[in-house]
Design a protein around this motif. Sequence first.
Motif, PDB file in Angstrom:
ATOM      1  N   GLY A  63       0.798  -1.213   0.000  1.00 15.95           N
ATOM      2  CA  GLY A  63       0.000   0.000   0.000  1.00 15.95           C
ATOM      3  C   GLY A  63       0.837   1.271   0.000  1.00 15.95           C
ATOM      4  N   PRO A  64       0.165   2.423   0.120  1.00 18.74           N
ATOM      5  CA  PRO A  64       0.859   3.707  -0.043  1.00 18.74           C
ATOM      6  C   PRO A  64       1.919   4.002   1.000  1.00 18.74           C
ATOM      7  N   THR A  65       1.725   3.553   2.238  1.00 16.77           N
ATOM      8  CA  THR A  65       2.720   3.914   3.259  1.00 16.77           C
ATOM      9  C   THR A  65       4.016   3.145   3.095  1.00 16.77           C
ATOM     10  N   VAL A  66       3.945   1.856   2.844  1.00 17.15           N
ATOM     11  CA  VAL A  66       5.183   1.094   2.626  1.00 17.15           C
ATOM     12  C   VAL A  66       5.888   1.590   1.366  1.00 17.15           C
ATOM     13  N   GLN A  67       5.136   1.911   0.334  1.00 21.78           N
ATOM     14  CA  GLN A  67       5.746   2.464  -0.873  1.00 21.78           C
ATOM     15  C   GLN A  67       6.403   3.813  -0.584  1.00 21.78           C
ATOM     16  N   TRP A  68       5.760   4.601   0.261  1.00 20.03           N
ATOM     17  CA  TRP A  68       6.344   5.881   0.681  1.00 20.03           C
ATOM     18  C   TRP A  68       7.639   5.649   1.461  1.00 20.03           C
ATOM     19  N   MET A  69       7.633   4.678   2.377  1.00 21.03           N
ATOM     20  CA  MET A  69       8.839   4.374   3.148  1.00 21.03           C
ATOM     21  C   MET A  69       9.973   3.952   2.222  1.00 21.03           C
ATOM     22  N   ILE A  70       9.660   3.133   1.237  1.00 20.23           N
ATOM     23  CA  ILE A  70      10.674   2.688   0.275  1.00 20.23           C
ATOM     24  C   ILE A  70      11.258   3.879  -0.483  1.00 20.23           C
ATOM     25  N   ALA A  71      10.379   4.766  -0.943  1.00 16.26           N
ATOM     26  CA  ALA A  71      10.846   5.932  -1.696  1.00 16.26           C
ATOM     27  C   ALA A  71      11.700   6.857  -0.840  1.00 16.26           C
ATOM     28  N   GLU A  72      11.286   7.074   0.408  1.00 14.16           N
ATOM     29  CA  GLU A  72      12.036   7.961   1.300  1.00 14.16           C
ATOM     30  C   GLU A  72      13.373   7.336   1.703  1.00 14.16           C
ATOM     31  N   ALA A  73      13.395   6.029   1.928  1.00 19.15           N
ATOM     32  CA  ALA A  73      14.645   5.354   2.276  1.00 19.15           C
ATOM     33  C   ALA A  73      15.654   5.466   1.132  1.00 19.15           C
ATOM     34  N   LYS A  74      15.159   5.314  -0.087  1.00 20.52           N
ATOM     35  CA  LYS A  74      16.033   5.446  -1.247  1.00 20.52           C
ATOM     36  C   LYS A  74      16.501   6.884  -1.412  1.00 20.52           C
ATOM     37  N   LYS A  75      15.588   7.833  -1.254  1.00 21.87           N
ATOM     38  CA  LYS A  75      15.916   9.254  -1.416  1.00 21.87           C
ATOM     39  C   LYS A  75      16.993   9.704  -0.443  1.00 21.87           C
ATOM     40  N   HIS A  76      16.873   9.282   0.811  1.00 21.20           N
ATOM     41  CA  HIS A  76      17.795   9.746   1.848  1.00 21.20           C
ATOM     42  C   HIS A  76      18.927   8.752   2.119  1.00 21.20           C
ATOM     43  N   ASN A  77      18.919   7.622   1.393  1.00 23.17           N
ATOM     44  CA  ASN A  77      19.958   6.601   1.555  1.00 23.17           C
ATOM     45  C   ASN A  77      20.090   6.181   3.015  1.00 23.17           C
ATOM     46  N   THR A  78      18.962   5.815   3.606  1.00 22.79           N
ATOM     47  CA  THR A  78      18.922   5.412   5.006  1.00 22.79           C
ATOM     48  C   THR A  78      17.842   4.369   5.197  1.00 22.79           C
ATOM     49  N   PHE A  98      10.794  -2.477   8.660  1.00 27.10           N
ATOM     50  CA  PHE A  98      12.164  -1.983   8.630  1.00 27.10           C
ATOM     51  C   PHE A  98      12.564  -1.985   7.162  1.00 27.10           C
ATOM     52  N   VAL A  99      12.615  -0.787   6.580  1.00 24.09           N
ATOM     53  CA  VAL A  99      12.888  -0.638   5.152  1.00 24.09           C
ATOM     54  C   VAL A  99      14.350  -0.238   4.961  1.00 24.09           C
ATOM     55  N   PHE A 100      15.054  -0.995   4.167  1.00 26.06           N
ATOM     56  CA  PHE A 100      16.469  -0.746   3.908  1.00 26.06           C
ATOM     57  C   PHE A 100      16.646   0.259   2.765  1.00 26.06           C
ATOM     58  N   PRO A 101      17.803   0.881   2.666  1.00 27.19           N
ATOM     59  CA  PRO A 101      18.038   1.855   1.586  1.00 27.19           C
ATOM     60  C   PRO A 101      17.912   1.264   0.185  1.00 27.19           C
ATOM     61  N   ASP A 102      18.082  -0.053   0.057  1.00 30.91           N
ATOM     62  CA  ASP A 102      18.009  -0.672  -1.265  1.00 30.91           C
ATOM     63  C   ASP A 102      16.587  -1.082  -1.655  1.00 30.91           C
ATOM     64  N   SER A 103      15.588  -0.633  -0.849  1.00 33.54           N
ATOM     65  CA  SER A 103      14.162  -0.866  -1.106  1.00 33.54           C
ATOM     66  C   SER A 103      13.650  -2.213  -0.608  1.00 33.54           C
ATOM     67  N   SER A 104      14.503  -3.072  -0.095  1.00 35.06           N
ATOM     68  CA  SER A 104      14.022  -4.301   0.525  1.00 35.06           C
ATOM     69  C   SER A 104      13.520  -3.973   1.926  1.00 35.06           C
ATOM     70  N   PHE A 105      12.747  -4.875   2.506  1.00 37.16           N
ATOM     71  CA  PHE A 105      12.250  -4.621   3.857  1.00 37.16           C
ATOM     72  C   PHE A 105      11.940  -5.931   4.573  1.00 37.16           C
ATOM     73  N   THR A 106      11.868  -5.830   5.889  1.00 39.08           N
ATOM     74  CA  THR A 106      11.405  -6.929   6.721  1.00 39.08           C
ATOM     75  C   THR A 106      10.386  -6.370   7.696  1.00 39.08           C
ATOM     76  N   SER A 107       9.674  -7.248   8.404  1.00 41.71           N
ATOM     77  CA  SER A 107       8.599  -6.758   9.268  1.00 41.71           C
ATOM     78  C   SER A 107       8.483  -7.573  10.546  1.00 41.71           C
ATOM     79  N   TYR A 108       7.831  -6.974  11.522  1.00 44.42           N
ATOM     80  CA  TYR A 108       7.577  -7.608  12.816  1.00 44.42           C
ATOM     81  C   TYR A 108       6.165  -7.252  13.256  1.00 44.42           C
ATOM     82  N   ASP A 109       5.369  -8.253  13.638  1.00 43.93           N
ATOM     83  CA  ASP A 109       4.018  -8.029  14.145  1.00 43.93           C
ATOM     84  C   ASP A 109       4.028  -7.983  15.669  1.00 43.93           C
TER      85      ASP A 109
END
Length: 259
Positions: A63-78, A98-109
């Motif tokens: 959805g939009p928030t995870v996609q936003w996190m991916i875009a921001e992580a890539k933009k700021h390299n963090t 937890f979104v990595f700078p390379d756009s991959s991510f992992t999650s915890y419930d």
Amino acid sequence: MKEKLSVTSIQSHLHWENPVANRKLFSEKFNSISEKTDLIVLPEMFTTGFSMHAERLSEETNGPTVQWMIAEAKKHNTAITGSLIISEAGNYYNRLFFVFPDSSFTSYDKRHTFTLAGEDKVYSAGVEKCIINYKGFKICPLICYDLRFPVWARNTEAYDVLLYVANWPVKRIVAWDTLLKARAIENMSYCIGVNRVGLDGNGHEYVGHSAVYDVLGAQISTPDFEKEFVETVILEKEHILSNREHLQFLNDRDTFSLT
């Protein structure tokens, strides 16, 4: 040279149940970070506040928030982490990404759903602990109410950083302060807690008290506890290794299994 990890905590108010406004809010705060940082930490349910209205606020993983996190992580390299409301296979989850700078991510419930607020009636509880390997550090992310349950947080994985994102109210802020410090000491790890400030739509008040503690329980962050802030601290692997080698407290921990 031993590894170092720069971590930026963002203590902020949240727009009640308004993901669009909150994503905009945090994008602006990301742009205000002047120095390079390895990880940005946001509060629990950072797009909505601590809401039980999952049926109309939930998103899917793509959805939009995870996609936003991916875009921001890539933009700021963090890397960027925080929790939000997720819908999956007919269930709702308070899920940390937890979104990595390379756009991959992992999650915890979230393992411990907050029964006092009826979270257990809306959200399914997680069943697995998550250990993240990032830039030479092993990070264990947990969510808010998990802080009250030391067995779940026990450092049996030799992690380096214990991380809590939260919406922890002012009424019980003494417990937040005390338990964050205790988790650092008993696990001989850095312990990071990022909480929100302001009022939510239910009239609950939050006063932050976000903090970072070292492996001996000393606070190494220096913000004004109860105001919005963005602060970066440096975690040092040598601090962890030297103290564990010298004191060896973790060698004497109890062994147990979780059921």
